[in-house]
Write an enzyme that holds these catalytic residues in place. Sequence first.
Site, PDB file in Angstrom:
ATOM      1  N   ASP A 191       0.830  -1.207   0.000  1.00 54.87           N
ATOM      2  CA  ASP A 191       0.000   0.000   0.000  1.00 54.87           C
ATOM      3  C   ASP A 191       0.864   1.257   0.000  1.00 54.87           C
ATOM      4  OD1 ASP A 191      -2.327   1.479   0.042  1.00 54.87           O
ATOM      5  OD2 ASP A 191      -2.592   1.344   2.214  1.00 54.87           O
TER       6      ASP A 191
ATOM      7  N   LYS B 164       0.818   9.496 -10.586  1.00 58.69           N
ATOM      8  CA  LYS B 164       0.508   8.257  -9.881  1.00 58.69           C
ATOM      9  C   LYS B 164       1.296   7.079 -10.438  1.00 58.69           C
ATOM     10  CE  LYS B 164      -4.262   9.623  -8.847  1.00 58.69           C
ATOM     11  NZ  LYS B 164      -5.702   9.351  -9.148  1.00 58.69           N
TER      12      LYS B 164
ATOM     13  N   HIS C 265       3.657   3.677  -8.946  1.00 61.14           N
ATOM     14  CA  HIS C 265       3.533   2.258  -9.266  1.00 61.14           C
ATOM     15  C   HIS C 265       4.850   1.714  -9.844  1.00 61.14           C
ATOM     16  CE1 HIS C 265      -0.636   2.269  -8.237  1.00 61.14           C
ATOM     17  NE2 HIS C 265      -0.960   3.144  -9.181  1.00 61.14           N
TER      18      HIS C 265
ATOM     19  N   GLU D  35     -11.424  -5.104  -6.148  1.00 59.64           N
ATOM     20  CA  GLU D  35     -11.997  -3.765  -5.982  1.00 59.64           C
ATOM     21  C   GLU D  35     -11.235  -2.689  -6.752  1.00 59.64           C
ATOM     22  OE1 GLU D  35     -13.465  -6.499  -3.202  1.00 59.64           O
ATOM     23  OE2 GLU D  35     -11.362  -5.862  -3.329  1.00 59.64           O
TER      24      GLU D  35
ATOM     25  N   TRP E 183     -10.690  -2.428  -9.774  1.00 58.54           N
ATOM     26  CA  TRP E 183     -11.335  -2.065 -11.037  1.00 58.54           C
ATOM     27  C   TRP E 183     -12.140  -0.781 -10.887  1.00 58.54           C
ATOM     28  CZ3 TRP E 183      -9.421  -4.499 -15.001  1.00 58.54           C
ATOM     29  CH2 TRP E 183      -9.005  -5.831 -14.888  1.00 58.54           C
TER      30      TRP E 183
ATOM     31  N   LEU F  87      11.875 -20.455  -4.320  1.00 59.60           N
ATOM     32  CA  LEU F  87      10.890 -19.540  -3.746  1.00 59.60           C
ATOM     33  C   LEU F  87       9.572 -19.697  -4.485  1.00 59.60           C
ATOM     34  CD1 LEU F  87      10.013 -17.064  -1.993  1.00 59.60           C
ATOM     35  CD2 LEU F  87      10.857 -15.606  -3.855  1.00 59.60           C
TER      36      LEU F  87
ATOM     37  N   ARG G 252       1.843  -4.999   6.088  1.00 53.09           N
ATOM     38  CA  ARG G 252       1.148  -3.984   5.305  1.00 53.09           C
ATOM     39  C   ARG G 252       1.901  -2.663   5.442  1.00 53.09           C
ATOM     40  NH1 ARG G 252      -5.047  -2.706   3.996  1.00 53.09           N
ATOM     41  NH2 ARG G 252      -4.685  -0.750   2.901  1.00 53.09           N
TER      42      ARG G 252
END
Length: 242
Positions: A21, A34, A38, A68, A70, A132, A189
Amino acid sequence: MSKSTPPLPENLPRHVAIVMDGNRRWAKKRFLPKLEGHRQGVKAVRRTIEACLEFKIPTLTLYTFSAENWNRPEEEVSALMNLLALHLKREVDELVKEGVRFRALGRLHELPPKIRDLVRDLEQKTTHNTDLNFNIALNYGGRQELIDAARSIAQDVANGDLSLDAIDDAQISNRLTTVGQPDPDLMIRTGGEQRVSNFLLWQVAYTELVFLPIFWPEFDRKYFLSALEEFSRRERRFGAAS
C-alpha cells in the site's frame, strides 16, 4: 570499515504475505504522477524477491491488484495493466535463473487476454523451480475466493459427490487458490493503514500482522528485516495456553 550484516532472527516465517500500500500517496507527496509511484513499487517488488531468496523464506504472496481496484479511474487501471504486462515479460528470465516459481491467485479469467497469456507463460516456465514460491494476487478478493469455494462445494453436494458431514476445513482449503501452500505466518502492510482489505481472509486466521508507516516504494531489505524481527518476538499459540 564496513558494518557487519546483522544476523537473521532464528524464527523465520515460512510464508510472508504483503499488502503493498502507498504507491499513489508516495507519488503525491513528491508531486509526481501516480504511475511513477507504481513504477517505483515494482522496484520494491524486485527487492522483496531478492530478500526472500537471501533469507530463505519459502513462500511470498503479494497483493498486486484487488477485485476492488477495477473501481479506480479507467486511465489508471489501463496504465496498471500495461505496467504489469511489461514487467511480467521482463521478469521471465530472472525468475527462471533465480529458481523462483511464479503463480497468480485470483479470478484470472476476468483479466485482459494479454495478461492471462503472460501469466500462464510465466507459470509454465517456472513450474519446476523450488527456491521460492512467488504468488501475486491478481484480480483477487478474499470474499470472492470463499464464494468460489462455496459454489464448488455446493455443486459437489448437489451432484451427490460430497456429503454435508464431509465439509470441513480441508474441503474449503483445498478449493482455494493457495491450495498446497502453507497459510501465511506473517502479513506485512505498508502505507500506515491497519486492516487486511479482503486479502487471504481464510488463510490469515492465525497470521501475525505487522503494519509499517512507510509507503510501499520505500520498502527494502531493512524494513523487511525489521518486520521479521518483530515476528520472531511474537509468541504464536494458535488458541492454546501459553
